[in-house]
Design a protein around this motif. Structure first.
Motif, PDB file in Angstrom:
ATOM      1  N   UNK A 224      28.665  58.692  11.411  1.00 19.41           N
ATOM      2  CA  UNK A 224      27.051  58.787  12.168  1.00 19.41           C
ATOM      3  C   UNK A 224      25.844  59.823  12.037  1.00 19.41           C
ATOM      4  N   UNK A 225      27.098  60.926  11.575  1.00 23.84           N
ATOM      5  CA  UNK A 225      25.989  61.679  10.902  1.00 23.84           C
ATOM      6  C   UNK A 225      25.985  63.500  12.388  1.00 23.84           C
ATOM      7  N   UNK A 226      26.893  62.849  13.264  1.00 29.35           N
ATOM      8  CA  UNK A 226      26.228  63.779  14.566  1.00 29.35           C
ATOM      9  C   UNK A 226      27.828  65.141  14.674  1.00 29.35           C
ATOM     10  N   UNK A 227      28.874  64.818  13.332  1.00 27.62           N
ATOM     11  CA  UNK A 227      29.544  65.661  12.822  1.00 27.62           C
ATOM     12  C   UNK A 227      29.983  65.350  11.520  1.00 27.62           C
ATOM     13  N   UNK A 228      29.964  67.164  11.596  1.00 30.71           N
ATOM     14  CA  UNK A 228      29.781  67.664   9.912  1.00 30.71           C
ATOM     15  C   UNK A 228      30.935  67.024   8.394  1.00 30.71           C
ATOM     16  N   UNK A 229      32.208  66.979   9.633  1.00 31.81           N
ATOM     17  CA  UNK A 229      33.742  67.114   8.957  1.00 31.81           C
ATOM     18  C   UNK A 229      34.453  66.256   9.658  1.00 31.81           C
ATOM     19  N   UNK A 230      35.205  65.189   9.524  1.00 32.52           N
ATOM     20  CA  UNK A 230      35.867  63.968  10.349  1.00 32.52           C
ATOM     21  C   UNK A 230      37.329  64.831  10.812  1.00 32.52           C
ATOM     22  N   UNK A 231      37.827  64.957  11.935  1.00 34.44           N
ATOM     23  CA  UNK A 231      39.038  65.903  11.222  1.00 34.44           C
ATOM     24  C   UNK A 231      40.096  64.705  12.812  1.00 34.44           C
ATOM     25  N   UNK A 232      41.356  64.932  12.895  1.00 37.58           N
ATOM     26  CA  UNK A 232      42.503  64.417  13.984  1.00 37.58           C
ATOM     27  C   UNK A 232      42.316  65.392  14.884  1.00 37.58           C
ATOM     28  N   UNK A 233      41.847  64.394  16.268  1.00 39.95           N
ATOM     29  CA  UNK A 233      41.453  64.776  17.045  1.00 39.95           C
ATOM     30  C   UNK A 233      42.273  64.455  18.534  1.00 39.95           C
ATOM     31  N   UNK A 234      42.534  62.764  18.179  1.00 40.83           N
ATOM     32  CA  UNK A 234      44.203  62.817  18.718  1.00 40.83           C
ATOM     33  C   UNK A 234      44.627  62.002  18.635  1.00 40.83           C
ATOM     34  N   UNK A 235      45.579  60.973  19.918  1.00 44.78           N
ATOM     35  CA  UNK A 235      46.642  59.809  19.118  1.00 44.78           C
ATOM     36  C   UNK A 235      46.173  59.119  18.657  1.00 44.78           C
ATOM     37  N   UNK A 236      45.983  58.107  18.358  1.00 48.54           N
ATOM     38  CA  UNK A 236      45.356  56.424  17.486  1.00 48.54           C
ATOM     39  C   UNK A 236      46.095  55.802  16.191  1.00 48.54           C
ATOM     40  N   UNK A 237      45.753  54.894  16.507  1.00 48.94           N
ATOM     41  CA  UNK A 237      46.621  53.830  15.379  1.00 48.94           C
ATOM     42  C   UNK A 237      45.203  52.957  14.261  1.00 48.94           C
ATOM     43  N   UNK A 238      45.934  51.792  13.743  1.00 46.83           N
ATOM     44  CA  UNK A 238      44.736  51.790  12.605  1.00 46.83           C
ATOM     45  C   UNK A 238      44.336  50.429  13.285  1.00 46.83           C
ATOM     46  N   UNK A 239      43.545  50.393  13.292  1.00 48.45           N
ATOM     47  CA  UNK A 239      42.560  48.857  14.029  1.00 48.45           C
ATOM     48  C   UNK A 239      41.822  48.167  13.664  1.00 48.45           C
ATOM     49  N   UNK A 240      42.038  48.549  12.570  1.00 51.07           N
ATOM     50  CA  UNK A 240      40.327  47.912  11.173  1.00 51.07           C
ATOM     51  C   UNK A 240      40.938  46.348  10.771  1.00 51.07           C
ATOM     52  N   UNK A 241      39.398  46.067  10.534  1.00 53.81           N
ATOM     53  CA  UNK A 241      39.964  44.727  10.568  1.00 53.81           C
ATOM     54  C   UNK A 241      39.771  44.556   8.643  1.00 53.81           C
ATOM     55  N   UNK A 242      39.983  44.105   7.586  1.00 57.98           N
ATOM     56  CA  UNK A 242      39.186  44.295   6.662  1.00 57.98           C
ATOM     57  C   UNK A 242      37.840  43.274   6.485  1.00 57.98           C
ATOM     58  N   UNK A 243      37.268  43.581   5.785  1.00 60.17           N
ATOM     59  CA  UNK A 243      36.280  42.810   5.328  1.00 60.17           C
ATOM     60  C   UNK A 243      36.119  41.585   5.052  1.00 60.17           C
ATOM     61  N   UNK A 244      37.054  41.232   4.779  1.00 63.45           N
ATOM     62  CA  UNK A 244      37.283  39.776   4.649  1.00 63.45           C
ATOM     63  C   UNK A 244      37.008  38.595   5.665  1.00 63.45           C
ATOM     64  N   UNK A 245      37.883  39.467   6.633  1.00 65.36           N
ATOM     65  CA  UNK A 245      38.301  38.892   7.975  1.00 65.36           C
ATOM     66  C   UNK A 245      36.926  38.497   8.537  1.00 65.36           C
ATOM     67  N   UNK A 246      36.122  39.636   8.352  1.00 64.93           N
ATOM     68  CA  UNK A 246      35.224  40.483   8.863  1.00 64.93           C
ATOM     69  C   UNK A 246      33.363  39.244   8.877  1.00 64.93           C
ATOM     70  N   UNK A 247      33.692  38.903   7.223  1.00 67.13           N
ATOM     71  CA  UNK A 247      32.918  37.661   6.530  1.00 67.13           C
ATOM     72  C   UNK A 247      32.930  36.798   6.904  1.00 67.13           C
TER      73      UNK A 247
END
Ligand SMILES: *Cc1c(COP(=O)(O)O)cnc(C)c1O
Length: 382
Positions: A224-247
């Motif tokens: 979203x352009x709110x930070x100029x680089x992204x980094x590891x900031x906390x503990x997390x998961x990979x909870x993203x769907x595939x675009x095929x599921x979303x379609x």
């Protein structure tokens, strides 16, 4: 879907026929990983329809519930109140954070948590109330949210079964702090077999939720352009769907009304066929008090467990495949280990043992429906 076997199955995954067009479009794009155009379309749909501040699509309702447990800050020793008549995921998500589960009885007419019994189960360790909108029938959210507010508790809605249902004219899932939907292929809408959505109704959870879902990074902010680089900031998961599921899901969201209407048609045909049985044996009508359900389940309550076993056996011999539902969590091995039942189990066990669900899916052919009705009515009832 045409049914080629002789037995009417309990469920057939929802396929409208248009999914292939959406899938093709996804395949022609340059992104199949999460947070692509179709994921954004699905999330925007939920934000628009529920009025939630942010919706995050993920791999399952289970994952959305796990995120909820983390977002409300469950820590070892905290207590979470919920019904025992639910799927393991509802409790499991909170158990993973170390919570003790406090099960409360259901009200027999809806099989939802009895709001009147919640207050007595609250202790100084209670952190959240988790409600389940069974069969797409919304819980008494006005009462539950008031109790939560008085005791400074979070409300998480397990809305796995409730997409398309409403409460006081407002879509289900927009009442608690957080809500979780499922697009597993047994639900009204599917994301091609598996999928879920976390809906966030309070702005204070958004940033943390995005980080949790994106491997602990602030990648969402970066895009979203709110930070100029992204980094590891906390503990997390990979909870993203595939675009095929979303379609796949985007296609079905565009047809939610038609899918719900089709299920309601079958649901109402069952209810008419069973009209001679008492109300207490049948689910609440589509429009019930201040709520409207989505025909997720048509169930019937037999006299007792023995009659239910005989009915299922009889219907199977007559070409229909009804199924029972949850074994109450408080009596399951993990439930005994991680939870306790508060107060008396007046209805949870007794009602769950009587309940049987009839086959019901999108575009169910009238012939299949009739076969189920005939199998049901030919049971020696008296
Ligand atoms: C289906 C269901 C879930 C789990 O959904 P998944 O998307 O399979 O993780 C959780 N709770 C309830 C009440 C359900 O019906």
């Amino acid at each position: 879907m045409a049914n080629t076997s002789n037995t009417v199955p309990f469920n057939t995954p929802c396929v409208t026929g248009m999914e292939i067009d959406y899938l093709r479009k996804a395949l022609q794009s340059d992104q199949l990983s999460g947070d692509g155009p179709f994921t954004k379309i699905c999330e925007a749909w939920f934000e628009r329809h529920l009025g939630c501040v942010r919706a995050l699509m993920g791999p399952s309702c289970t994952a959305a519930l796990e995120m909820s447990a983390m977002l409300v800050g469950i820590e070892p020793g905290d207590e979470v109140i919920m019904p025992s008549y639910t799927f393991s995921s509802t409790a499991n998500a909170f158990v993973l954070r170390g919570a003790q589960i406090v099960f409360v009885d259901v009200e027999p007419r809806t099989m939802n948590i009895d709001a009147e019994l919640i207050e007595a189960a609250i202790t100084d360790k209670t952190k959240a109330i988790v409600v389940v909108h069974y069969a797409g029938v919304c819980c008494d959210m006005a009462g539950i949210c008031e109790i939560a507010e008085n005791h400074d508790l979070f409300v998480v809605e397990d809305a796995a079964q409730a997409l398309g249902a409403s409460y006081q004219g407002k879509p289900v899932g927009g009442h608690g702090h957080l809500s979780a939907f499922s697009f597993h292929d047994t639900k009204n809408l599917t994301a091609g077999g598996e999928g879920g959505m976390l809906c966030i109704n309070r702005p204070e959870f958004v940033e943390q939720a995005e980080i949790l879902r994106e491997k602990g990074t602030d990648r969402s902010k970066f895009f979203r352009g709110q930070v100029d680089k992204y980094s590891w900031v906390d503990a997390g998961y990979c909870y993203l769907p595939s675009e095929l599921q979303a379609a796949y899901l985007a296609c079905q969201l565009d047809r939610l009304q038609a899918i719900t209407d089709s299920r309601i048609k079958t649901w109402q045909a069952y209810d008419r066929a069973l009209a001679a049985f008492p109300d207490s044996s049948r689910p609440v009508p589509v429009d019930y008090e201040n709520r409207r359900h989505n025909a997720h389940i048509y169930y019937f309550k037999c006299r007792d467990l023995e009659q239910r076993t005989q009915l299922i056996d009889h219907m199977k011999r007559h070409g229909a495949n009804p199924v029972f539902h949850y074994v109450p969590l408080h009596s399951a091995p993990a439930g005994l280990n991680f939870g306790r039942f508060h107060g008396q189990d007046r209805y949870t066990t007794r009602e769950s043992e009587r309940l049987v669900r009839l086959p019901l899916w999108y575009n169910m052919p009238a012939d299949d429906r009739q076969k189920v009705i005939d199998a049901f009515l030919s049971f020696p009832w008296s």
